[in-house]
Design a protein around this motif. Sequence first.
Motif: not given
Length: 284
Positions: A116-125
């Motif tokens: 879980l160390t990285s983002a899942t949701l990053d739409l449009c930052n």
Amino acid sequence: MSEYGDPDLETIAPLAPVPEATPAAPPAPRRTLAGGVAAVATGLVVLSLVVGFGTASLVLNARDKGSSTSATSPAPPTTVPAPTDPDAAVLGGLILNQSDVVPPNMVQLIDHGADLTSATLDLCNGTFASESQRTARRQVALSNAQQSLFLMSTEAILYRHAAVGAQAFGELRSVASHCPSTPVKSPVGEGTATTTFRTAPDRTWARTPTVDRLAYDFVSVSAANGSPSHSIAVYLRRGRVLMGLYFRQPDAPQAAVDGRTTVAGIVSVFEARVARVASRVANG
């Protein structure tokens, strides 16, 4: 969101193919994907890939399978928080598996793809409060026969409660509708980029009962070098289960997944899997 030479990309050891629908593998490296070949050296192909929006480094072993010579020594293991959700094993049956594709295309776990160390949701930052409520995650990528080109990625996660899954979809809608026409700096350490949304690609796609869907067709332009990248990201949700399907080359013919060769057809494969998740898990 940038796919080109982010300074904070990490180099990782060669990854092994993901086993079929097994309980979640031990933590393996991951960052959100980006697009295009970054480098080829000493028998390794280093891919910088675009998943929905972030950046990732994926190193695939490009040597002939018969070679006994190691291209590089494995990187030392990194301690990362392991998912503790008792239902985490279901994610292996949701994501893309090797049996879904035609050899020699290869499915592999990506950098930090099982933690879980990285983002899942990053739409449009954008910023997504629901990220802190994830309890398990698995992300894999599909590469071509030469392991030199990223084709697509699938990501499956669990939230603490079904209400958080609904919150995540609300956040996606809000971020997409308020996405600026100017460059946006990533809140999770990815590159600055400008995102332009096109017409939703799924207006004519069939719907699967019990599964909610959001689909985005967009062009991301790197602030670092002005290079554009066209992608499609599709999010599927049932209760606390969420899947992200990230298509790196939506304008090109798609590699067959379970015999489907269109974006709509491939999405339907994973919608059916989400629909089959036990109600106890989805609503837990």
